[in-house]
Scaffold this motif. Structure first.
Motif, PDB file in Angstrom:
ATOM      1  N   GLY A  19       0.805  -1.218   0.000  1.00  0.00           N
ATOM      2  CA  GLY A  19       0.000   0.000   0.000  1.00  0.00           C
ATOM      3  C   GLY A  19       0.834   1.261   0.000  1.00  0.00           C
ATOM      4  N   GLU A  20       1.947   1.257   0.747  1.00  0.00           N
ATOM      5  CA  GLU A  20       2.760   2.475   0.865  1.00  0.00           C
ATOM      6  C   GLU A  20       3.683   2.690  -0.330  1.00  0.00           C
ATOM      7  N   ARG A  37      -1.458 -18.628   0.128  1.00  0.00           N
ATOM      8  CA  ARG A  37      -1.999 -17.794   1.203  1.00  0.00           C
ATOM      9  C   ARG A  37      -2.038 -16.318   0.827  1.00  0.00           C
ATOM     10  N   VAL A  38      -0.942 -15.847   0.252  1.00  0.00           N
ATOM     11  CA  VAL A  38      -0.883 -14.420  -0.090  1.00  0.00           C
ATOM     12  C   VAL A  38      -1.946 -14.057  -1.131  1.00  0.00           C
ATOM     13  N   PRO A  39      -2.044 -14.784  -2.262  1.00  0.00           N
ATOM     14  CA  PRO A  39      -3.067 -14.421  -3.247  1.00  0.00           C
ATOM     15  C   PRO A  39      -4.492 -14.501  -2.702  1.00  0.00           C
ATOM     16  N   LEU A  40      -4.778 -15.532  -1.902  1.00  0.00           N
ATOM     17  CA  LEU A  40      -6.125 -15.663  -1.360  1.00  0.00           C
ATOM     18  C   LEU A  40      -6.475 -14.502  -0.432  1.00  0.00           C
ATOM     19  N   ARG A  41      -5.526 -14.073   0.374  1.00  0.00           N
ATOM     20  CA  ARG A  41      -5.788 -12.935   1.267  1.00  0.00           C
ATOM     21  C   ARG A  41      -5.957 -11.645   0.480  1.00  0.00           C
ATOM     22  N   LEU A  42      -5.299 -11.555  -0.686  1.00  0.00           N
ATOM     23  CA  LEU A  42      -5.431 -10.352  -1.519  1.00  0.00           C
ATOM     24  C   LEU A  42      -6.852 -10.168  -2.047  1.00  0.00           C
ATOM     25  N   LEU A  43      -7.623 -11.267  -2.095  1.00  0.00           N
ATOM     26  CA  LEU A  43      -8.995 -11.163  -2.592  1.00  0.00           C
ATOM     27  C   LEU A  43      -9.843 -10.235  -1.726  1.00  0.00           C
ATOM     28  N   THR A  45      -8.714  -7.446  -0.398  1.00  0.00           N
ATOM     29  CA  THR A  45      -8.124  -6.107  -0.393  1.00  0.00           C
ATOM     30  C   THR A  45      -8.589  -5.310  -1.606  1.00  0.00           C
ATOM     31  N   HIS A  46      -8.241  -4.022  -1.625  1.00  0.00           N
ATOM     32  CA  HIS A  46      -8.644  -3.163  -2.746  1.00  0.00           C
ATOM     33  C   HIS A  46      -7.981  -3.582  -4.045  1.00  0.00           C
ATOM     34  N   ALA A  48      -7.800  -6.574  -5.377  1.00  0.00           N
ATOM     35  CA  ALA A  48      -8.691  -7.463  -6.116  1.00  0.00           C
ATOM     36  C   ALA A  48     -10.054  -6.832  -6.373  1.00  0.00           C
ATOM     37  N   LYS A  49     -10.406  -5.821  -5.591  1.00  0.00           N
ATOM     38  CA  LYS A  49     -11.719  -5.184  -5.768  1.00  0.00           C
ATOM     39  C   LYS A  49     -11.703  -4.091  -6.839  1.00  0.00           C
ATOM     40  N   SER A  50     -10.505  -3.509  -7.062  1.00  0.00           N
ATOM     41  CA  SER A  50     -10.420  -2.432  -8.060  1.00  0.00           C
ATOM     42  C   SER A  50     -10.004  -2.952  -9.434  1.00  0.00           C
ATOM     43  N   GLY A  51      -9.697  -4.211  -9.545  1.00  0.00           N
ATOM     44  CA  GLY A  51      -9.277  -4.812 -10.809  1.00  0.00           C
ATOM     45  C   GLY A  51      -8.903  -6.260 -10.576  1.00  0.00           C
ATOM     46  N   ARG A  52      -8.347  -6.867 -11.597  1.00  0.00           N
ATOM     47  CA  ARG A  52      -7.909  -8.252 -11.457  1.00  0.00           C
ATOM     48  C   ARG A  52      -6.468  -8.314 -10.956  1.00  0.00           C
ATOM     49  N   VAL A  53      -6.188  -9.365 -10.181  1.00  0.00           N
ATOM     50  CA  VAL A  53      -4.819  -9.656  -9.757  1.00  0.00           C
ATOM     51  C   VAL A  53      -4.277 -10.734 -10.686  1.00  0.00           C
ATOM     52  N   LEU A  54      -3.095 -10.486 -11.231  1.00  0.00           N
ATOM     53  CA  LEU A  54      -2.463 -11.415 -12.158  1.00  0.00           C
ATOM     54  C   LEU A  54      -1.270 -12.054 -11.452  1.00  0.00           C
ATOM     55  N   MET A  55      -1.240 -13.378 -11.353  1.00  0.00           N
ATOM     56  CA  MET A  55      -0.113 -14.066 -10.713  1.00  0.00           C
ATOM     57  C   MET A  55       0.585 -14.957 -11.729  1.00  0.00           C
ATOM     58  N   LEU A  56       1.914 -14.790 -11.842  1.00  0.00           N
ATOM     59  CA  LEU A  56       2.696 -15.523 -12.831  1.00  0.00           C
ATOM     60  C   LEU A  56       3.351 -16.745 -12.211  1.00  0.00           C
ATOM     61  N   GLU A  57       3.297 -17.859 -12.952  1.00  0.00           N
ATOM     62  CA  GLU A  57       4.015 -19.073 -12.587  1.00  0.00           C
ATOM     63  C   GLU A  57       4.921 -19.468 -13.746  1.00  0.00           C
ATOM     64  N   PRO A  58       6.135 -19.981 -13.450  1.00  0.00           N
ATOM     65  CA  PRO A  58       7.060 -20.320 -14.537  1.00  0.00           C
ATOM     66  C   PRO A  58       6.669 -21.558 -15.326  1.00  0.00           C
ATOM     67  N   ARG A  59       5.741 -22.395 -14.788  1.00  0.00           N
ATOM     68  CA  ARG A  59       5.372 -23.628 -15.486  1.00  0.00           C
ATOM     69  C   ARG A  59       3.853 -23.755 -15.605  1.00  0.00           C
ATOM     70  N   ARG A  60       3.428 -24.415 -16.685  1.00  0.00           N
ATOM     71  CA  ARG A  60       1.997 -24.633 -16.897  1.00  0.00           C
ATOM     72  C   ARG A  60       1.399 -25.494 -15.782  1.00  0.00           C
ATOM     73  N   VAL A  61       2.142 -26.570 -15.405  1.00  0.00           N
ATOM     74  CA  VAL A  61       1.605 -27.458 -14.385  1.00  0.00           C
ATOM     75  C   VAL A  61       1.410 -26.707 -13.070  1.00  0.00           C
ATOM     76  N   ALA A  62       2.313 -25.803 -12.738  1.00  0.00           N
ATOM     77  CA  ALA A  62       2.187 -25.044 -11.498  1.00  0.00           C
ATOM     78  C   ALA A  62       1.019 -24.071 -11.583  1.00  0.00           C
ATOM     79  N   ALA A  63       0.855 -23.410 -12.729  1.00  0.00           N
ATOM     80  CA  ALA A  63      -0.246 -22.454 -12.883  1.00  0.00           C
ATOM     81  C   ALA A  63      -1.584 -23.153 -12.679  1.00  0.00           C
TER      82      ALA A  63
END
Length: 812
Positions: A19-20, A37-43, A45-46, A48-63
């Motif tokens: 935030g800061e 845990r971090v992405p779920l808690r972000l849901l 917060t503002h 996830a409410k003001s737009g979409r959160v995009l999270m990158l993973e290096p592999r398809r299986v992980a995504a």
């Protein structure tokens, strides 16, 4: 979400930093819970409410796995609140607020919309893996935040990376979370003698079966998994054996994870996909082969390929940590404890081809990589090489800007060489076949070890498509419908591949049915007994990547009678003058070439004088400076000048390596009329070398470091300058009466005297003649009087007359 994880204790601190500062870096070991845990808690917060959160993973299986797990925590399926997007699979909807994507997807999103409208926060997960697309994505996001979206949040999460440089480069606060793990006993069990490492791994699995619950075995790739599974099927192993790798469907991957969580006794054979990207419960034992498959640039094929290499210390720690998630565990490392390993994996940007990176940045509008923010800058040589190839192929114009052809290549989402194959296929009426070949080359070989002929793979796809759904889906992504049916490729395949990959044509070397010369230079070799052995022409599609005599893995034979028509627009004619190392002379030919392959040649009757001289110099370089008429005197001259060059500025460097590198400067003017090695015997080498010195240097050379010095008998004796010290070799008796040795170069160079017996054998060595006479002579005299009684051996050598004769001949 009743369980607590180590990362939970720092989430509020992390969100405050976000935030800061609009961004933060989270360093948390594997198992701390950061990926879920971090992405779920972000849901909540503002962000996830003001737009979409995009999270990158290096592999398809992980995504897919991470998105599916988080969706299950909300009692949903992927595609609602939480979705995922990979190159081959998408589960998103208008309800999606958290989207897990592979890193390449972010690049395409940014190139389509540099402002990332609708995205409020971008998370880079598992950034320590340092993939090329991850580095590119971070560089592009940094520019987007600076130029367009100051409000765009950025969170970089890493498990093992030293985050100091990352923090400094991004200027963002670092938040650290402690991991949660139990002690892991590490044992080392290297393969012994002639034992194969796979047999060693098999033995270790059998040795700990009775004490283990879930055994996680790290192997370098799918072929190793298949081989180990075969070995275990022949053993007395009672536990079930299952596989885990990126080639499995999401359902099959989840089944493995569920079985482990359910408490079954399992042996899981896994690639490094399980190193950091997936959570596997109840693992008590890890067996680590110590190998991984990683992308490395193959200069022979001008594309990046997977090779098997030793893992780093960081990866070894990650793998061992999997055994200590729920309680004390054991990790067996199948290598020696003394083996030295790299601390971290080399970032992909430093070891792979950069063609796709160059195209992506050209689409972004960046022609100079130094304009972007990088954690590791693209290597200049690899960058320039990629630019050169893409310009030659018409993907870039002469200024480096992307062309319409380049846009088409870049938009396909595969390596440029494979994209060009598909585009050529569309022109040739074999688009679906080209797409299938591109998919075959982009994935693991479906018939590894069963011959190099690409046609057997295409036939297998036609006959048993149900076995290769993932590969055919990739072909359909490149060309719609390629996965369901294909054209008749039997007639046009050779023409397609020759047009798309002309420099990958190879011609059989004479008298060897397995060895081939490729159009772009390297030699390759077919496997022993391969069905293609003896074919005159092949298109080489894949090799094992060795820089010399690479083993052919995939190829297509081209009928010899088709070559003339296929090569009409690809050949060039040129006159060549060069050194013939067999005949030891300069020759000239008029050649018809396909790249480096000589198709025809005729001897040239008249040769250009300048070309002959340059070729003759090349012959001297190949055969060495010894091919020139050196004399002992010239070798001494070279040593004298070299010694003065070490003492004073201004003297030329006349060492062999420098002379060899500068032949054009000092030898070329003396080669007029010469053409063969035998002609060099008459070259005026003394004049050529002496001309390297100006008049004053020639005069000073004899003053400072003379060829000879006078001794008490009146004789002049040559000095030897070729060793570490300047040597005067003379009979001991000839120095009677001489109190000190001459000094050279104004006292900066000293002479070492090798004092010889009357028979010319060594008697003593000294660089202090006075000390020798006073301290050592009497002992030497005693020995020599007995061996050479006819020669004078005075008690007082300083006051005796120097002589080389016997007492009788000297009149004594």
């Amino acid at each position: 979400m009743t369980h607590t994880f180590p990362v939970d204790t720092v989430i509020e601190t992390l969100f405050t930093a976000l935030g800061e500062h609009g961004g933060a870096i989270l360093e948390a070991p594997t198992g701390a819970g950061k990926s879920t845990r971090v992405p779920l808690r972000l849901l909540d917060t503002h962000w996830a409410k003001s737009g979409r959160v995009l999270m990158l993973e290096p592999r398809r299986v992980a995504a897919r796995s991470v998105a599916t797990f988080m969706a299950s925590q909300l009692h949903e399926k992927p595609g609602k609140t939480i979705g995922y997007r990979t190159r081959t699979d998408t589960r998103v909807s208008e309800e999606t607020r958290l989207e897990v994507v592979t890193e390449g997807v972010l690049t395409r999103m940014l190139l389509a919309d540099p402002e990332l409208n609708g995205i409020s926060l971008v998370i880079f997960d598992e950034f320590h893996e340092r993939s090329l697309q991850g580095d590119l994505g971070l560089a592009l996001i940094s520019e987007t935040r600076e130029a367009f979206r100051g409000d765009l949040g950025l969170l970089v999460m890493s498990a093992t990376l030293d985050c100091g440089p990352l923090t400094e480069r991004l200027g963002l606060p670092l938040v650290k979370s402690e991991g949660r793990s139990f002690p892991v006993e590490v044992r080392y069990a290297p393969a012994g003698g002639h034992q194969d490492w796979q047999q060693q791994v098999t033995g270790q699995i059998l040795s700990i079966e009775s004490e283990a619950k879930v055994v996680l075995v790290f192997l370098p790739g799918q072929s190793a998994i298949r081989e180990l599974s075969r070995l275990l099927s022949r053993s007395a192993l009672e536990s079930d054996v299952t596989e885990l790798h990126g080639g499995l469907s999401l359902d099959r991957q989840q089944q493995v994870i569920n079985r482990a969580a359910g408490g079954e006794s399992l042996v899981i054979l896994s690639t490094n996909v399980a190193e950091t990207s997936l959570t596997i419960e109840n693992v008590t034992h890890v067996i680590d082969s110590g190998f991984q498959r990683e992308p490395v640039y193959d200069p022979v094929r001008h594309r990046t390929r997977l090779v098997t290499r030793r893992i780093s210390e960081a990866s070894a720690r990650q793998r061992a940590g999997r055994a200590g998630r729920l309680g004390p565990g054991v990790c067996i490392r199948c290598w020696s404890e003394d083996e030295v390993m790299a601390r971290h994996n080399t970032p992909e940007i430093c070891r792979v081809g950069l063609d796709q990176l160059v195209l992506d940045l050209a689409r972004w509008g960046c022609l100079d990589p130094s304009q972007m923010q990088w954690l590791d800058h693209p290597p200049e040589a690899a960058w320039c090489s990629a630019v050169g190839r893409l310009t030659q192929q018409g993907a870039l114009d002469q200024s480096g800007a992307i062309t319409a052809h380049g846009e088409a290549i870049a938009s396909m989402g595969v390596e440029p060489s494979l994209a060009m194959l598909v585009l050529e296929g569309k022109k040739s009426g074999l688009a679906k076949t080209a797409a299938r070949i591109a998919a075959l080359l982009n994935e693991r070989d479906i018939l590894a070890g069963h011959g190099a002929d690409i046609r057997s793979r295409l036939q297998l796809l036609d006959q048993k498509p149900e076995r290769f759904n993932a590969l055919l889906q990739e072909a359909s992504r490149l060309v719609p419908g390629a996965g369901k049916h294909c054209e008749d490729w039997s007639e046009g395949l050779a023409a397609l591949l020759v047009k798309a990959m002309p420099m990958q044509l190879a011609r059989r070397r004479s008298n060897d049915g397995r060895r081939y010369q490729m159009a772009d230079g390297p030699g390759v070799i077919l496997p022993q007994g391969d069905a293609l052995e003896g074919q005159e022409w092949l298109v080489i599609l894949d090799t094992d990547g060795k820089p010399k005599d690479a083993l052919v893995r995939l190829a297509l034979p081209v009928p010899a009678d088709r070559i003339p028509s296929l090569l009409t627009t690809l050949t060039t004619a040129k006159e060549w003058v060069g050194w013939d190392a067999v005949r030891h002379r300069v020759i000239g030919r008029r050649q018809v070439l396909l790249g480096k392959i000589e198709l025809h040649s005729l001897p040239l009757q008249t040769l250009n004088t300048e070309q002959v001289a340059i070729a003759l110099l090349d012959g001297v370089r190949q055969e060495g400076l010894a091919s020139l008429p050196w004399t002992p005197r010239l070798k001494q001259w070279q040593a004298r000048v070299a010694r003065l060059a070490d003492l004073e500025d201004g003297w030329p460097d006349v060492r062999d390596e420098t002379l060899r590198a500068t032949l054009e400067t000092w030898l070329l003017p003396y080669l007029s009329g010469m053409r063969a090695m035998t002609d060099l015997k008459s070259v005026a080498l003394d004049n050529a070398l002496t001309a390297l010195l100006d008049y004053d240097q020639q005069r000073h050379l004899d003053q400072l470091l003379p060829e000879m010095v006078s001794i008490p008998t009146g004789r002049k004796v040559a000095l030897d300058y070729t060793g570490e010290r300047v040597v005067l070799a003379v009979k001991l008796q000839e120095l009677f009466g001489m109190r000190s040795l001459p000094e050279l170069a104004g006292g900066r160079v000293f002479i070492t005297a090798h004092l010889l017996t009357p028979a010319g054998r060594p008697a003593a060595i000294t660089d202090d003649l006075t000390r020798f006479w006073t301290e050592n002579y009497q002992a030497v005299r005693k020995d020599l009087r007995g061996r050479y009684p006819k020669h004078p051996w005075p008690e007082d050598p300083l006051n005796a007359e120097a002589t080389a004769w016997t007492k009788k001949r000297a009149g004594l």
